[in-house]
Design a protein around this motif. Structure first.
Motif, short mmCIF file in Angstrom:
data_model
loop_
_atom_site.label_atom_id
_atom_site.label_comp_id
_atom_site.label_asym_id
_atom_site.label_seq_id
_atom_site.Cartn_x
_atom_site.Cartn_y
_atom_site.Cartn_z
N THR A 287 64.09 -93.82 57.79
CA THR A 287 63.51 -92.59 57.26
C THR A 287 62.01 -92.70 57.34
N ILE B 45 73.93 -82.22 50.79
CA ILE B 45 73.21 -83.41 50.33
C ILE B 45 74.08 -84.16 49.33
N HIS C 250 71.28 -88.48 50.82
CA HIS C 250 71.39 -88.33 52.27
C HIS C 250 72.17 -87.08 52.61
N ILE D 193 67.36 -89.03 53.08
CA ILE D 193 66.22 -88.21 52.67
C ILE D 193 65.31 -89.00 51.73
N GLU D 194 65.91 -89.69 50.76
CA GLU D 194 65.12 -90.40 49.76
C GLU D 194 65.91 -91.56 49.18
N ALA E 44 65.09 -85.21 46.61
CA ALA E 44 65.69 -84.83 47.89
C ALA E 44 65.97 -83.33 47.93
N HIS F 189 64.09 -80.58 50.39
CA HIS F 189 64.87 -79.72 51.28
C HIS F 189 64.56 -78.26 51.01
N VAL G 26 61.89 -81.45 55.00
CA VAL G 26 62.72 -82.44 55.69
C VAL G 26 63.08 -81.93 57.07
N VAL H 185 60.08 -86.69 56.57
CA VAL H 185 59.84 -86.00 55.30
C VAL H 185 58.36 -85.78 55.12
#
Length: 304
Positions: free
Chosen positions: A4, A210, A242, A254-255, A285, A289, A294, A303
């Protein structure tokens, strides 16, 4: 292992978004093979349409032949009337010249979100609370659960709670889910929804999903992660948010975050510490989004 790319520090990933809200604020995300002139071409196109750039972030994966990513936020008076012309110009002047993929979104148009949950409430209640405070630019249109346990906790937030049992006929439950979601949501959030999502559901839902995973992926996949962590004597407990793909728990990350623990903490204490991390990771996250920060590229995320 999924990589990421975090392009900025966490402090700058949680900015004062006052310049990104309000009417006629537009976000343009692009990705393509890197080459000279992309930034200039985007800026010129926005200027030609009467827009004013408010922020611009970019990243490339390599000096030569890398993948290029850019997030541009700009103000364009009368955007709704100008949108069709702008999109056509992006296709012709940018799409054809640079073979880029792009998404154009209106900042004032909040994402419609459905939250799926089972019996564990901490991630769900955190998102509901942040939504009520206006911390996340989204509209929670429904909470869907395979159990009825949390209905009374959701009711004070004024969000519809829909109980869809998942018994022996899981396909029937997913058909009901799809009927509820189709055309009504832009994002599905699995806030500790303890069911495996089928490939058929992923093929038909038509929006990103997510998930929050209660460990620092790829470690301790499957049931009982905190007991597994305790048995291994871990010194860090983490969480991963994710996107959901057909490969279980292997979608683009994502985080992630962690908290330090010690041998003195019981499995129950690890679970409590982990729950705090899960809440923070999932809320970040979902926020990113919903703010179109993202950019997915295969199994990697950028990101901004």
């Amino acid at each position: 292992m999924v990589e990421t790319a975090l392009l900025q520090t966490r402090n700058t990933l949680d900015p004062d978004s006052s310049t990104e809200t309000g009417p006629d604020i537009v976000r343009l995300n692009i990705r393509c093979i890197d080459r000279p002139g992309i930034v200039s071409a985007v800026a010129q196109l926005i200027t030609d349409h009467g827009g004013n750039i408010l922020s611009l972030d970019q990243f490339t994966t390599g000096i030569e032949g890398g993948r290029f990513f850019q997030r541009t936020v700009f103000h364009l008076p009368g955007f709704q009337a100008a949108r069709e012309s702008l999109e056509e110009d992006i296709r012709k002047r940018l799409g054809e010249s640079f073979s880029l993929e792009w998404e154009l979104t209106e900042a004032a148009k909040r994402k419609r979100v459905a939250i799926f949950v089972s019996k564990t409430d901490h991630c769900l209640l955190d998102l509901l609370w942040r939504h009520r405070r206006g911390d996340i630019p989204m509209d929670i249109v429904m909470v869907v659960s395979n159990h009825a346990d949390l209905a009374e906790f959701v009711r004070p937030f004024g969000v519809p709670f829909i109980h869809v049992p998942v018994t022996g006929d899981k396909a029937a439950a997913e058909t009901k889910h799809l009927e509820l979601l189709r055309g009504n949501v832009d994002l599905v959030v699995l806030a500790r929804y303890m069911q495996i999502i089928s490939e058929r559901f992923l093929d038909e839902v038509g929006v990103p999903i997510i998930n929050i995973h209660h460990s620092f992926l790829p470690s301790f996949i499957g049931a009982g992660p905190y007991q597994k962590a305790k048995d291994r004597g871990v010194k860090l407990v983490g969480a991963t948010a994710h996107y959901v793909t057909k490969d279980l728990d292997e979608g683009p990350i994502i985080e992630q975050d962690v908290v330090r623990v010690s041998h003195r903490e019981s499995t129950k204490q690890l679970m409590r510490r982990g729950a705090n991390v899960e809440r923070m990771v999932l809320s970040r996250a979902v926020t990113w989004h919903c703010e179109d920060r993202v950019v997915r590229d295969g199994n990697t995320t950028i990101v901004f």
